[in-house]
Write an enzyme that holds these catalytic residues in place. Structure first.
Site, PDB file in Angstrom:
ATOM      1  CE  LYS A  91       4.876  26.772  -1.499  1.00  0.00           C
ATOM      2  NZ  LYS A  91       4.750  27.749  -2.589  1.00  0.00           N
ATOM      3  CE1 TYR A 150       7.824  19.655   3.089  1.00  0.00           C
ATOM      4  CE2 TYR A 150       9.891  18.504   3.431  1.00  0.00           C
ATOM      5  CZ  TYR A 150       8.810  19.188   3.934  1.00  0.00           C
ATOM      6  OH  TYR A 150       8.714  19.390   5.278  1.00  0.00           O
ATOM      7  CG  HIS A 171      11.473  15.036  11.221  1.00  0.00           C
ATOM      8  ND1 HIS A 171      11.200  16.227  10.617  1.00  0.00           N
ATOM      9  CD2 HIS A 171      10.966  14.110  10.403  1.00  0.00           C
ATOM     10  CE1 HIS A 171      10.551  16.014   9.475  1.00  0.00           C
ATOM     11  NE2 HIS A 171      10.404  14.734   9.340  1.00  0.00           N
ATOM     12  CG  HIS A 172      11.315  10.561   9.044  1.00  0.00           C
ATOM     13  ND1 HIS A 172      10.034  10.264   8.662  1.00  0.00           N
ATOM     14  CD2 HIS A 172      11.665  11.679   8.361  1.00  0.00           C
ATOM     15  CE1 HIS A 172       9.635  11.159   7.768  1.00  0.00           C
ATOM     16  NE2 HIS A 172      10.596  12.039   7.577  1.00  0.00           N
ATOM     17  CB  SER A 226      -0.510  27.880  -6.852  1.00  0.00           C
ATOM     18  OG  SER A 226      -0.084  27.531  -5.557  1.00  0.00           O
ATOM     19  CB  SER A 248      11.236   5.834 -14.182  1.00  0.00           C
ATOM     20  OG  SER A 248      10.143   6.650 -14.463  1.00  0.00           O
ATOM     21  CB  SER A 249      12.192   9.360 -10.416  1.00  0.00           C
ATOM     22  OG  SER A 249      11.033   8.672 -10.071  1.00  0.00           O
ATOM     23  CG  HIS A 267      -1.654   1.313   1.397  1.00  0.00           C
ATOM     24  ND1 HIS A 267      -2.609   1.762   0.515  1.00  0.00           N
ATOM     25  CD2 HIS A 267      -1.527   2.281   2.348  1.00  0.00           C
ATOM     26  CE1 HIS A 267      -3.041   2.943   0.924  1.00  0.00           C
ATOM     27  NE2 HIS A 267      -2.405   3.288   2.023  1.00  0.00           N
ATOM     28  CG  ASP A 282       7.538  17.065 -26.942  1.00  0.00           C
ATOM     29  OD1 ASP A 282       7.573  16.756 -25.735  1.00  0.00           O
ATOM     30  OD2 ASP A 282       7.141  16.290 -27.821  1.00  0.00           O
ATOM     31  CD1 TRP A 328       6.571   3.682   3.969  1.00  0.00           C
ATOM     32  CD2 TRP A 328       7.628   4.536   2.216  1.00  0.00           C
ATOM     33  NE1 TRP A 328       6.956   4.950   4.299  1.00  0.00           N
ATOM     34  CE2 TRP A 328       7.612   5.501   3.228  1.00  0.00           C
ATOM     35  CE3 TRP A 328       8.245   4.856   0.997  1.00  0.00           C
ATOM     36  CZ2 TRP A 328       8.192   6.758   3.078  1.00  0.00           C
ATOM     37  CZ3 TRP A 328       8.819   6.116   0.858  1.00  0.00           C
ATOM     38  CH2 TRP A 328       8.788   7.047   1.890  1.00  0.00           C
ATOM     39  CD  GLU A 367       9.293  10.244  -2.819  1.00  0.00           C
ATOM     40  OE1 GLU A 367      10.306  10.558  -3.460  1.00  0.00           O
ATOM     41  OE2 GLU A 367       8.239   9.860  -3.348  1.00  0.00           O
ATOM     42  CG  HIS A 422      11.443  14.988   5.452  1.00  0.00           C
ATOM     43  ND1 HIS A 422      10.466  14.512   6.265  1.00  0.00           N
ATOM     44  CD2 HIS A 422      11.085  16.245   5.136  1.00  0.00           C
ATOM     45  CE1 HIS A 422       9.553  15.444   6.456  1.00  0.00           C
ATOM     46  NE2 HIS A 422       9.905  16.505   5.793  1.00  0.00           N
ATOM     47  CB  THR A 471       4.526  24.659   5.075  1.00  0.00           C
ATOM     48  OG1 THR A 471       5.831  24.096   4.930  1.00  0.00           O
ATOM     49  CG2 THR A 471       3.526  23.742   4.438  1.00  0.00           C
ATOM     50  NE  ARG A 515       3.143   3.893  10.912  1.00  0.00           N
ATOM     51  CZ  ARG A 515       4.081   4.514  10.194  1.00  0.00           C
ATOM     52  NH1 ARG A 515       4.973   5.267  10.787  1.00  0.00           N
ATOM     53  NH2 ARG A 515       4.142   4.368   8.886  1.00  0.00           N
TER      54      ARG A 515
END
Lengths: 638, 234
Positions: free
Chosen positions: A336, A262, A307-308, A273, A174-175, A80, A109, A144, A260, A258, A333, A455
């Site tokens: 925004k 964002y 912080h993780h 926006s 790919s990314s 998941h 293009d 994950w 990731e 982290h 943040t 969890r």
């Protein structure tokens, strides 16, 4: 791409918008078609990931349910997360990068159309590679985040983690390929006059994301490579018995993980926006600050990874620094959030479906953001870590943020992509079901978490105060299933039955709305010369933009003598009639991508000591990859 | 490139020569030039992750051989410090010289076609030979790889494999990644050399030599970091 050899003077057979059939999709190098492929594929994986979530929630509906086994449950929550992050939300953003960036900057293009096709095919093959094992009950089961040494041979001897390690390595290619492409596109293919500070906000946020991608993916590539070496070739990177540091993986993973976060949210920020100013009939409030806060988020995003890891005992100095940085990142943040509210303030707000999703993002993301600031404090985090409180937090930012933003984008850009509106009634039904379902699913998790529910457990005993909240979450998930079914029905039906949309159905301001819907293959018959941030409003409704400082063109902007002032293009011609050279259609990117994935998958056979098979598969794949690349580089682009 | 800015609307529906055809670009630079810089930026993070891991694990190996210190195992066998700094200094010198050759190769391609002054010496003539310098760069790169192959095999003979200890795992992976990059560079150079021999590279091909040179210098710079951090600092 490089055309090193002399191109042959072949007859021109560039893909045209009129071309149909499977083969035209397989060989396409058109950014819009590739964007469409990304969109459909990612939506499919979104449904797969959703189905996995439904099974998870069904298992947790009541205490001690036996819907699935513990082993299957591990595979479900792992897949998941993996599916939603790498196969759904990132590619959904990529669908918008592909479709919108060239249109928003006035290009025909992307910089490297064939590399773009290659990125898509690698994503598709990688996605299939990592998803298929779940049908055979051998799906990845290490979360994950795949913490080593728990994912090393010692604790995960089966092939499950092999699929994960190799699959993510493939998806990384790919990314990265896509990110190099979009960076080049945005820097180098802006229409004359489109200075950086005149770019639409979605393009800006995408630009930041591409830098996050190219800088964040190498650490996870290295971490995965170490794990791969440990699992297949007996190295000692994560072998505690050999003196390895059990935190090495966590650091390398979260240095990627982290940013990731964002990578997942900034494209959605970009989309809303675009939506909010359009339906408030006001320019975006504080454009410059929006740009700077986006860059700031990207920059600080690399300084908060630990912080993780507050629970692993890094010591007071590291904890304090990372805590401080995490609190700091809430500032841009928050800026925004306030700018979006100020954009709507005193505007002529129209509550269309995309607008509702955009407003929902502001509200829901703020809830997730506030709970995020709560566990930026290590003492609070030690209570909350590994509980459902964290699950509630990141689903409010990912579902309430990214997914809401992406839905806003889909409803907003559907008329541009298909030429037809999505059904409004069904859209509203989807929105409300989705909004209620989301809150019913994730809000109770704050409570089950604070009551101590951990969890990743597949069963729990009654009498701990968790039963009601779990029941609510599960029913919320079922509501989301209904909501998603409504969306899928609407998405598919509206392609043929939706009301016809013109160039600019919403009264929006940016270049993509100046051309027909769906856009012709060449996008712009004439490359526009841009003089402001809101060219279409300047053209149609100058009152709206009166008094706005449009910023000056920067030094990098040069003028093309052939560009024309921004105007609406309504006529539809073929590229050939207009004499616009289009890239040739080619299946070489697909072939090359397939070769690369074959090469990687050869490693799987090492698990059963089938060395000869592994070498055969890997070398065949490598030969296809190299052959594909040579034939690709020596063939002319257009 | 900007001077060739191509008409956006006038066309050439028929085939055309890609070398005379330049799209309008915002910066005036070719797309490939920007992409290679983005790629190099990404590669910095790749090597930074590999080097950090090496440094984190420095001195953490439980058994030898070790890079800079002697190790005696339980059976009393003595393993000398394994890094051979004089030999690696030689290979480092070779790699650095390859960057010089690369610079001269790019210059030769740029100078192609400009007439030699009367009475030009052998050096002026040599400066014009892109084949000489491309070949020289590839040869020096290959020599470096030869040194590395020698180093790897001698380490294995001395009892250090990729499985032996943390030092072995991190050392072989880091230097192996770098060696793989040099290999790609050598193949790239040989491809340019092949193009030069078949149709000749001239000033119009400056870009494809330039992006290869950027990559080559980057790989060289990474080696300077590796040589300093792993070989020289004990």
């Amino acid at each position: 791409m490089a055309t090193i050899a002399q191109p042959s003077h072949a007859t021109h057979v560039g893909a045209s918008a009129e071309q149909t059939g499977i083969w035209s999709w397989i060989t396409t190098v058109d950014h819009k078609r590739i964007g469409t492929l990304y969109l459909w594929t990612a939506l499919f994986f979104f449904l797969v990931g959703g189905l996995e979530a439904v099974m998870i929630r069904t298992q947790l509906m009541r205490p001690n349910m036996g819907f699935v086994s513990a082993d299957t449950y591990n595979q479900l929550f792992t897949m998941h997360g993996t599916t939603m992050v790498f196969l759904a939300v990132m590619p959904l953003s990529a669908a918008f990068f592909n479709y919108l960036i060239p249109l928003q900057i006035g290009a025909r293009d992307v910089a490297f159309p064939r590399l773009n096709a290659f990125s898509y095919w690698v994503y598709l093959f990688g996605g299939i590679f990592i998803t298929l094992p779940i049908l055979f009950q051998v799906a990845p089961d290490g979360g994950w985040f795949g913490y080593a040494p728990l994912t090393s041979n010692q604790f995960a001897p089966g092939p499950n983690i092999d699929f994960w390690v190799i699959g993510l390595q493939i998806l990384g290619v790919s990314s990265l390929a896509a990110a190099f492409n979009f960076i080049t596109t945005i820097i180098n293919m802006r229409a004359p006059g489109m200075s950086l500070m005149r770019m639409p906000m979605f393009t800006w946020m995408s630009f930041v994301v591409q830098f996050l991608l190219i800088l964040a993916f190498p650490p996870i590539t290295v971490a995965l490579f170490f794990l791969l070496m440990d699992r297949f070739f007996g190295t000692t990177f994560y072998a505690i018995a050999a003196g390895a540091d059990p935190l090495l993986w966590q650091h390398l993973f979260w240095v990627f993980g982290h940013p990731e976060v964002y990578i997942l949210i900034l494209p959605a920020f970009g989309l809303v926006s675009e939506v909010l100013p359009t339906f408030s009939k006001k320019p975006l409030f504080g454009y410059n600050v929006m740009v700077y806060s986006g860059i700031m988020i990207g920059f600080l995003g690399f300084g908060v990874w630990a912080h993780h890891m507050f629970a692993v005992g890094m010591g007071p100095v590291a904890d304090s620094i990372f805590s401080l940085m995490t609190m700091l990142i809430a500032v841009p943040t928050g800026v925004k959030i306030f700018n979006w509210i100020a954009t709507m303030w005193a505007g002529e707000v129209r509550f269309t479906v995309p607008m509702k999703f955009a407003i929902a993002l502001i509200g829901m993301f703020t809830i997730g953001g506030i709970s995020g600031v709560m566990h930026s404090s290590p003492p609070a985090d030690l209570q909350q870590t590994d509980t459902y409180f964290i699950v509630a937090h990141f689903h409010y930012v990912l579902f309430g943020g990214s997914i809401m933003g992406i839905f806003a984008g889909i409803y907003f850009y559907y008329p541009k992509m298909t030429g037809r509106f999505m059904n409004d009634g069904l859209g509203n039904l989807h929105f409300w079901l989705n909004f209620i379902g989301m809150n019913l699913t994730f809000f109770p998790m704050h409570f089950s978490g604070l009551y101590g529910m951990p969890r990743r457990i597949y069963q729990y005993d009654s009498g701990q105060g968790w039963d009601l909240f779990n029941m609510m979450s599960t029913y919320g998930t079922y509501l989301l299933v209904v909501a998603t079914a409504v969306f899928v029905w609407n998405f598919i039906r509206s392609r043929s039955t939706g009301a016809i949309a013109g160039n600019d159905p919403w009264g929006a301001a940016t270049l993509e709305w100046s051309i027909p819907s769906p856009p012709p293959e060449y996008n712009f018959a004439q490359i526009p010369e841009v003089t402001s941030r809101y060219p279409l409003w300047d053209l149609k409704d100058p009152k709206k933009t009166a008094g706005i400082d449009h910023s000056h063109a920067d030094a990098m902007t040069i003028t093309d003598a052939h560009a024309v002032p921004v105007h609406e293009e309504t006529e539809r011609h073929t590229a050939k009639e207009l004499g616009i050279p289009m890239p040739f259609s080619t299946a070489k990117p697909l072939f090359t991508a397939f070769g690369m994935c074959t090469m990687f998958s050869g490693l799987l056979f090492l698990r059963n000591d089938m060395f000869a098979v592994a070498m055969t598969v890997t070398l065949t794949g490598a030969a296809m990859l190299i052959g594909g690349l040579i034939s690709w580089f020596t063939a002319p682009l257009e | 490139m900007a001077s060739h800015a191509h008409a956006a609307t006038t066309g050439h529906a028929d085939g055309h020569d890609a070398h005379e055809h330049h799209h309008y670009t915002t910066t005036g630079l070719d797309h490939r030039k920007i992409a290679i810089w983005a790629f190099i930026g990404s590669e910095c993070m790749l090597f930074a992750s590999l080097i950090s891991t090496y440094l984190i694990y420095k001195g953490k190996s439980l058994v030898g051989p070790f890079p800079h210190t002697e190790y005696v195992n339980e059976a009393g066998k003595v393993f000398k410090p394994i890094l051979d700094i004089p030999v690696t200094s030689a290979s480092t010198f070779v790699l650095l010289m390859s960057s010089l050759a690369m610079v001269l190769a790019l210059q030769a391609v740029q100078l192609k076609g400009t007439p030699l002054a009367a009475g030009a010496g052998w050096w002026q003539r040599a400066e014009r030979s892109s084949q000489l310098w491309l070949g020289m760069t590839a040869l020096l790169g290959a020599t470096f790889l030869g040194f590395q192959a020698y180093e790897f095999t001698s380490f294995v003979h001395e009892g250090l494999t990729i499985k032996t200890n943390l030092f072995g795992s991190t050392f072989f992976t880091l230097t192996g990644f770098h060696g793989a990059h040099v290999t790609v560079g050598v193949l790239w150079l040989m491809m340019l050399l092949w193009i030069d021999r078949t149709r000749g590279l001239g000033p119009k091909d400056e870009l494809i030599v330039d992006i290869c040179a950027l990559y080559w210098h980057f790989v060289d710079v990474v080696w300077i970091a590796i040589f300093t951090l792993i070989y020289l600092i004990q």
